[in-house]
Design an enzyme around this catalytic site. Structure first.
Site, PDB file in Angstrom:
ATOM      1  N   GLU A   1      37.708  23.654  24.177  1.00  0.00           N
ATOM      2  CA  GLU A   1      36.238  23.738  24.237  1.00  0.00           C
ATOM      3  C   GLU A   1      35.667  22.531  24.978  1.00  0.00           C
ATOM      4  O   GLU A   1      36.013  21.387  24.714  1.00  0.00           O
ATOM      5  CB  GLU A   1      35.587  23.872  22.859  1.00  0.00           C
ATOM      6  CG  GLU A   1      34.109  24.249  22.922  1.00  0.00           C
ATOM      7  CD  GLU A   1      33.834  25.484  23.784  1.00  0.00           C
ATOM      8  OE1 GLU A   1      33.707  25.324  25.020  1.00  0.00           O
ATOM      9  OE2 GLU A   1      33.750  26.594  23.237  1.00  0.00           O
TER      10      GLU A   1
ATOM     11  N   ASP B   1      32.902  30.795  24.217  1.00  0.00           N
ATOM     12  CA  ASP B   1      31.489  31.182  24.216  1.00  0.00           C
ATOM     13  C   ASP B   1      31.267  32.468  25.009  1.00  0.00           C
ATOM     14  O   ASP B   1      30.170  32.756  25.455  1.00  0.00           O
ATOM     15  CB  ASP B   1      30.630  30.043  24.776  1.00  0.00           C
ATOM     16  CG  ASP B   1      31.060  29.640  26.185  1.00  0.00           C
ATOM     17  OD1 ASP B   1      31.953  30.304  26.771  1.00  0.00           O
ATOM     18  OD2 ASP B   1      30.505  28.661  26.717  1.00  0.00           O
TER      19      ASP B   1
ATOM     20  N   ASN C   1      29.512  43.294  44.826  1.00  0.00           N
ATOM     21  CA  ASN C   1      28.509  43.783  43.869  1.00  0.00           C
ATOM     22  C   ASN C   1      28.696  45.265  43.579  1.00  0.00           C
ATOM     23  O   ASN C   1      27.728  46.000  43.430  1.00  0.00           O
ATOM     24  CB  ASN C   1      27.087  43.511  44.356  1.00  0.00           C
ATOM     25  CG  ASN C   1      26.747  42.041  44.272  1.00  0.00           C
ATOM     26  OD1 ASN C   1      27.235  41.337  43.383  1.00  0.00           O
ATOM     27  ND2 ASN C   1      25.946  41.572  45.209  1.00  0.00           N
TER      28      ASN C   1
ATOM     29  N   ASP D   1      39.361  41.800  46.904  1.00  0.00           N
ATOM     30  CA  ASP D   1      38.275  42.789  46.925  1.00  0.00           C
ATOM     31  C   ASP D   1      38.551  43.922  47.915  1.00  0.00           C
ATOM     32  O   ASP D   1      37.917  44.979  47.850  1.00  0.00           O
ATOM     33  CB  ASP D   1      36.943  42.116  47.306  1.00  0.00           C
ATOM     34  CG  ASP D   1      36.414  41.209  46.208  1.00  0.00           C
ATOM     35  OD1 ASP D   1      36.967  41.208  45.108  1.00  0.00           O
ATOM     36  OD2 ASP D   1      35.426  40.491  46.478  1.00  0.00           O
TER      37      ASP D   1
END
Ligand SMILES: *[C@@H]1O[C@H](CO)[C@@H](O)[C@H](O)[C@H]1NC(C)=O
Ligand SMILES: *[C@@H]1O[C@H](CO)[C@@H](O)[C@H](O)[C@H]1NC(C)=O
Ligand SMILES: *[C@@H]1O[C@H](CO)[C@@H](O)[C@H](O)[C@H]1NC(C)=O
Length: 511
Positions: free
Chosen positions: A233, A308, A431, A448
């Site tokens: 962390e 988180d 995107n 990609d």
């Protein structure tokens, strides 16, 4: 719950056996940890049983056609996963891994991660995505099995775990990852994390991290990475020095065994090639300064995200466990021998299915949705779309709808597609849209621009999943190209006519 392992020496090989009823079967990693006095409190794998006596469910998959689920079990007690059962269940639709079961008897199953302090997942309620069930096929002792391919925004978690280490209590953990699948986003982790999915401070987690660091400049080893590090962390640690430990090497093997263990003011990073050889110790020593001694572990279990829920990372998980107590190096060395004996091998032919594509050929790809069977995948400038094309059309239009097949820039088992009329430009996703871009040689471009053809989901031709987002498939939607999920956060992810919209008949190129 499990019989005590019996250790037998056969020649120079130490063979671990465990009694199942009246039979002796090969011990698994968790039998070895138990015999070392540091039993597993969580044991996760989509590829195999981690106890010689385990024959319960390994994982659950959910299919897109009707949201039905099936539990995948080993082919035999203590054996490898029954991938054929998954293939049958998922035929003519898409499948996601919805649960990875805990084999330890503690009920520490991991499921779709909830939103966290750093990131909301993309799905309703802030949930993270689930992994495609077919993103990471490999062989285990010759049998096809599937790992868990974590694309960015994918995560699994259990915030109510039972029996995992809390506070400064001792624990160990290992995982087997794909050493070639990583990135630099936070954080491809497996291990102990906060129970509220928030950053509650230094030392509140203790998880294995694999990748090239989180971009903060903290946490590096030698070379350019990827590295095995500890996510404790607010820092990825390669050793005591939070910036760099030159003894933590760049990982180059296809399969990597990654180990983190910790007890009061002592912790270690170990690693090795899961397919051969032994483990090395990259760090063993005191805790970092500033809140990491004593630790404040909370005991939740994460896979694929930070504590988180930072969810930008990618990686592939095949198997992993968490123990109670600090495992000895000798115990871990025996676990490594067991992993090597399981024979993980990469078989590129498992990455694709359906009609074969030929590198160097020129192809055109015809839509199969009833609306659109005269439309082909084409481009207008940088936009990938579908256009009505026939052999009597202009050379310019025919070239716009023709593609040169290359071995995948990001994974040579799959394919990349170069424009016939714009050399050096390839179809990539950006995107979630399909676009035509010049190859800039970067890792992200290569990944990609890599797509893995499968047998057409509607029974015609091929469907192409993104290598880097295998739950997303080439789709035409309002005549524009996307990588679409079968049900997801965008309008182009609509399940309506999904199977037809993602299936294309490949023919010789118009040009
Ligand atoms: C698992 O093994 C036990 C004992 O050998 C047997 O009773 C049970 O039917 C098996 N379960 C499965 C799912 O094979
Ligand atoms: C599957 O479940 C999702 C969300 O729970 C829902 O939106 C979708 O319509 C369901 N699909 C089918 C085919 O039932
Ligand atoms: C917690 O783990 C113990 C085994 O140590 C098991 O007996 C118990 O059923 C587990 N609790 C839950 C809620 O699964």
């Amino acid at each position: 719950m499990f019989s005590k392992p019996i250790r037998e020496r056969v020649g120079v090989v130490t063979l671990g056996l465990v009694a199942v009823g009246s039979q002796l079967v090969a011990a698994g990693p968790c039998d070895i940890y138990a015999s070392g006095g540091t039993p597993c409190v969580a044991a996760h794998s989509t590829t195999r049983s981690l106890y010689g006596s385990y024959n319960g469910s390994l994982y659950q998959v959910r299919r897109g056609s009707d949201n039905a689920t099936i539990n995948i079990a080993p082919l035999s007690t203590g054996g490898v996963a029954n991938a054929a059962a998954q293939d049958t269940f998922c035929k003519s639709t898409t499948c996601l891994i919805s649960i990875i079961y805990d084999q330890s008897g503690h009920g520490n199953h991991i499921t779709q991660a909830p939103p966290g302090g750093a990131a909301q997942g993309p799905l309703p309620g802030g949930l993270d995505n689930l992994a495609s069930a077919i993103g990471a096929p490999v062989r285990l002792n010759g049998q096809k099995v599937y790992g868990t391919f974590i694309a960015p925004f994918t995560g699994y978690r259990n915030n109510d775990a039972n029996g995992t280490a809390t506070g400064d209590a001792a624990e160990g953990m290992y995982a087997v990852f794909d050493g070639t699948h990583y990135n630099t986003a936070c954080c491809f982790d497996y291990g102990n994390a906060e129970t509220n999915s928030r950053d509650t401070g230094n030392g509140h987690m203790e998880a294995i991290y694999f990748g090239t660091g989180d971009g903060s400049g903290r946490g590096t080893g030698s070379g350019s990475g990827p590295w095995i590090m500890a996510d404790l962390e607010n820092g990825l640690f390669s050793g005591f020095d939070p910036i760099n430990n030159p003894a933590d090497p760049t990982i180059t093997s296809r399969f990597v065994t990654a180990i983190i263990k910790g007890e009061p003011n002592l912790w270690a990073i170990r690693g090795g090639n899961s397919a051969s050889g032994s483990l090395s110790t990259y760090y063993s020593g005191v805790r970092p300064n500033n809140g990491y001694q004593p630790m404040s572990k909370e005991g939740a279990i994460i896979l694929g995200t930070g504590g988180d829920n930072s969810d930008g990372a990618q990686g592939t998980f095949y198997e992993g466990v968490m123990t109670t107590g600090y495992p000895s190096d000798a115990t871990e060395n025996s676990v490594q021998a067991d992993i090597v004996a399981a024979k993980y091998t990469y078989d590129p032919s498992l990455m694709t299915s359906g009609p074969a594509l030929t590198v160097g050929s020129h192809i055109s790809l015809r839509a199969t949705t009833a609306c659109c069977t005269t439309r082909y995948i084409a481009h207008t400038g940088g936009t990938v779309n579908t256009q009505v094309v026939s052999s009597s059309d202009s050379t310019a239009l025919k070239q716009q709808a023709s593609w040169i097949v290359h071995a995948g820039l990001g994974n040579s088992a799959c394919f990349s597609f170069e424009s016939v009329d714009t050399p050096g430009n390839y179809i990539r996703h950006s995107n979630y849209a399909l676009v035509l871009n010049a190859n800039d040689g970067s890792k992200i471009f290569s990944e990609d621009a890599t797509f893995c053809p499968q047998a057409g989901i509607n029974g015609q031709g091929n469907s192409f999943h993104s290598w880097s987002y295998p739950a997303r498939w080439w789709r035409h939607y309002n005549a524009i190209g996307y990588i679409a999920a079968n049900g997801g956060e965008h309008d182009f992810d609509s399940p309506t006519s999904f199977n037809d919209d993602v299936s294309f008949v490949v023919s010789a190129g118009f040009a």
